[in-house]
Scaffold this active site. Structure first.
Site, PDB file in Angstrom:
ATOM      1  N   SER A   1       0.809  -1.202   0.000  1.00 32.49           N
ATOM      2  CA  SER A   1       0.000   0.000   0.000  1.00 32.49           C
ATOM      3  C   SER A   1       0.852   1.266   0.000  1.00 32.49           C
ATOM      4  O   SER A   1       1.554   1.548  -0.962  1.00 32.49           O
ATOM      5  CB  SER A   1      -0.921  -0.067   1.223  1.00 32.49           C
ATOM      6  OG  SER A   1      -1.906   0.921   1.183  1.00 32.49           O
TER       7      SER A   1
ATOM      8  N   ASP B   1      10.304   4.921 -10.174  1.00 36.00           N
ATOM      9  CA  ASP B   1       9.889   5.432 -11.478  1.00 36.00           C
ATOM     10  C   ASP B   1      10.554   6.758 -11.820  1.00 36.00           C
ATOM     11  O   ASP B   1      10.746   7.089 -12.996  1.00 36.00           O
ATOM     12  CB  ASP B   1       8.372   5.594 -11.526  1.00 36.00           C
ATOM     13  CG  ASP B   1       7.655   4.262 -11.668  1.00 36.00           C
ATOM     14  OD1 ASP B   1       8.333   3.227 -11.697  1.00 36.00           O
ATOM     15  OD2 ASP B   1       6.412   4.258 -11.755  1.00 36.00           O
TER      16      ASP B   1
ATOM     17  N   LYS C   1      -0.473  -4.216  -3.105  1.00 33.44           N
ATOM     18  CA  LYS C   1      -1.778  -3.723  -2.663  1.00 33.44           C
ATOM     19  C   LYS C   1      -1.991  -2.358  -3.299  1.00 33.44           C
ATOM     20  O   LYS C   1      -1.497  -1.354  -2.804  1.00 33.44           O
ATOM     21  CB  LYS C   1      -1.818  -3.657  -1.137  1.00 33.44           C
ATOM     22  CG  LYS C   1      -3.228  -3.563  -0.561  1.00 33.44           C
ATOM     23  CD  LYS C   1      -3.741  -2.157  -0.569  1.00 33.44           C
ATOM     24  CE  LYS C   1      -5.133  -2.084   0.033  1.00 33.44           C
ATOM     25  NZ  LYS C   1      -5.638  -0.695   0.032  1.00 33.44           N
TER      26      LYS C   1
END
Length: 526
Positions: free
Chosen positions: A291, A302, A316
């Protein structure tokens, strides 16, 4: 290590893990629809052969409806909702102690600094045997039942009786409950002159402030590089994860975006000058990082601003809103998916209606499929390819794959050492030793630095630990003890340090034998 030995690991952590993996928002009371459901309920009430509990009917209906959806949409009865509320808000009302059940007795590990128990002189090592006249020692009382008796509204009083080492008769205390802050940063310290370490256990309402303060402390001590440990961190508040990521990402960088059928896309960007934008960072993740932890790892990966170290995170990628009901309970309803800056959805595939059982099965699949022990066994969805800002390929379809993979050690000789720890034998033995020698130890080693440098686990102490394990049904493995003698001594020393100084004593001693930590150090020192 034999993979079967890790089953203890899975089921020991699963319950607490699945409580923590919800990204939440707080909303007002909803309108509950009427129709066939109300008609059926009325038919039951007026026609059923026996008396029925209407509240129980309502709760069962809600649970059944939510159970057909994803694993995270759930109903929380009033008591559970309040406990979850307190945990994520970073505070609760109580007496202010950290405790563990040791030999079926509530044993205080540490009174909370400035809390009501510390002010009355309650000490680490004290054992609570009575609460408001009720015996709580030696009766197999679950931890949550003990907590219910100790917690209560601010200003209310609870009577406790305590056994203290060296004092024959129980001590009686009348404790006035107060607001007790909880912390999400377990520990922060300098590993060496340039590298800092922060361990974060959850994302609560106070997390971003705690992280900011920890980064300030470490930078004042010369930190230029950081190991950010998110292993076992099941998540928490979405907006706190965004605020934490903003400490590391330059202004204008995309952190995460969310989108659902009834929720239009919402982008979250770094919007201010973060305190550690120019430093190098290694983020530790594992199979229980989920999460909000994956938002941090995904944003840094990224944007090519950090190195992710460890094993594939849980996966999640669904966002819940927590909605209050008229009965003071709540529902957690999944309303959107979150995407990393490259567009990845990290949600692990699940079967609707299977609930948490499906999530447990996912952990077992990874273990039995060798993923924890071999990079080649990691099953990536290569059809979901994405690009980082620098053009590196990353994959979606189930968790964040680290840039540097670290397997569990598969040496079977470690099984005995791990069982000493997982069965709580090192914890119990070290606490008994620390408690019986607390005054002498603290006089000889008044702080963590002196303890770390000068305390040595003698052969006598090690033999006593091994004998303690044998007396509790764990046969010694002499080959394991010989091969991993230094590791076992360090483990015992770290637990004793935790008993004396809390987590700030444990981590600096235990981490040098942590494979993930060692790899992160190697990455940052290159």
């Amino acid at each position: 290590m034999k993979k079967s030995s890790w089953i203890y690991y899975i089921f020991f952590l699963t319950f607490g893990f699945f409580i923590g993996i919800n990204l939440t928002k707080w909303f007002s009371q909803p309108t509950i629809p009427s129709g066939a459901l109300d008609q059926i309920k009325q038919l039951i009430v007026t026609n059923y052969v026996d008396t029925v509990n209407v509240d129980q009917l309502n709760e069962s209906a809600i649970e059944a409806m939510l159970g057909t959806l994803d694993p995270y949409s759930a109903y929380l009865p009033a008591i559970t909702a309040q406990e979850a509320d307190d945990d994520l808000q970073g505070r609760f009302d109580g007496i202010g102690v950290q405790f563990r059940m040791i030999d079926d007795t509530v044993t205080i590990i540490q009174p909370v600094s400035g809390g009501p128990s510390e002010k009355l002189g309650i000490l680490a090592g004290d054992k609570i045997i009575m609460v408001d006249g009720e015996n709580v020692a030696g009766v197999n009382m679950p931890t949550n039942e003990v907590m219910k008796r100790l917690k209560g509204k601010k200003g209310t009083t609870v009577q406790v009786e305590i056994l203290r080492f060296g004092i024959a008769k129980p001590l009686k205390f009348s404790i006035v409950r107060d607001v007790i802050p909880t912390h999400s940063v377990d520990v922060d310290f300098m590993v060496d002159d340039k590298i800092g370490y922060i361990k974060l256990s959850k994302f609560s309402a106070t997390t971003s402030k705690e992280i900011h303060s920890a980064l300030q402390r470490l930078k004042k001590q010369g930190m230029e590089k950081l190991i950010f440990d998110l292993r076992g961190n099941g998540g928490g508040f979405l907006h706190e994860a965004i605020q934490v990521a903003d400490e590391f990402l330059p202004d204008g960088k995309l952190i995460v975006y969310t989108e659902g059928l009834n929720r239009p896309r919402r982008d979250a960007f770094a919007t201010r000058q973060g305190i550690f934008e120019d430093g190098k960072i290694a983020v530790l993740i594992d199979e229980l990082s989920a999460s909000a932890s994956e938002i941090i790892a995904g944003a840094l990966q990224d944007n090519d601003l950090g190195t992710i170290v460890g094993r594939r995170s849980f996966g999640k990628g669904l966002v819940q809103e927590q909605i209050r009901l008229t009965n003071r309970g709540s529902i957690r309803l999944t309303v959107a998916r979150y995407h990393t800056p490259s567009g990845r959805v990290v949600q692990t595939p699940f079967t609707p209606g299977q609930g948490e059982h499906d999530l447990e099965e996912e952990l077992i699949r990874r273990m039995t499929g060798d993923e924890w022990f071999s990079f080649d066994s990691v099953k990536l969805d290569t059809t979901q390819k994405f690009q980082t800002l620098a053009g590196r390929t990353v994959y979606g379809g189930g968790g964040i794959m680290p840039d540097v993979y670290v397997p569990y050690i598969s040496d079977t000789n470690l099984i005995y050492i791990n069982q000493l720890s997982s069965r709580g034998l090192v914890l119990r033995y070290s606490f008994n030793y620390s408690n019986g020698n607390r005054k002498t130890l603290l006089k000889t080693y008044p702080n963590v630095a002196i303890f770390k440098e000068k305390f040595e686990v003698s052969q006598t102490l090690l033999d006593e630990l091994i004998a303690y394990g044998e007396s509790h049904g764990l046969e010694p493995n002499r080959n394991s003890i010989k091969l991993y003698n230094e590791r076992l001594r360090t483990l015992l020393k770290a637990y004793i340090a935790r008993d004396l100084f809390g987590d700030s004593g444990y981590y600096p001693i235990a981490l040098p034998f942590d494979e993930d930590f060692k790899k992160a150090l190697e990455v940052l020192r290159k």
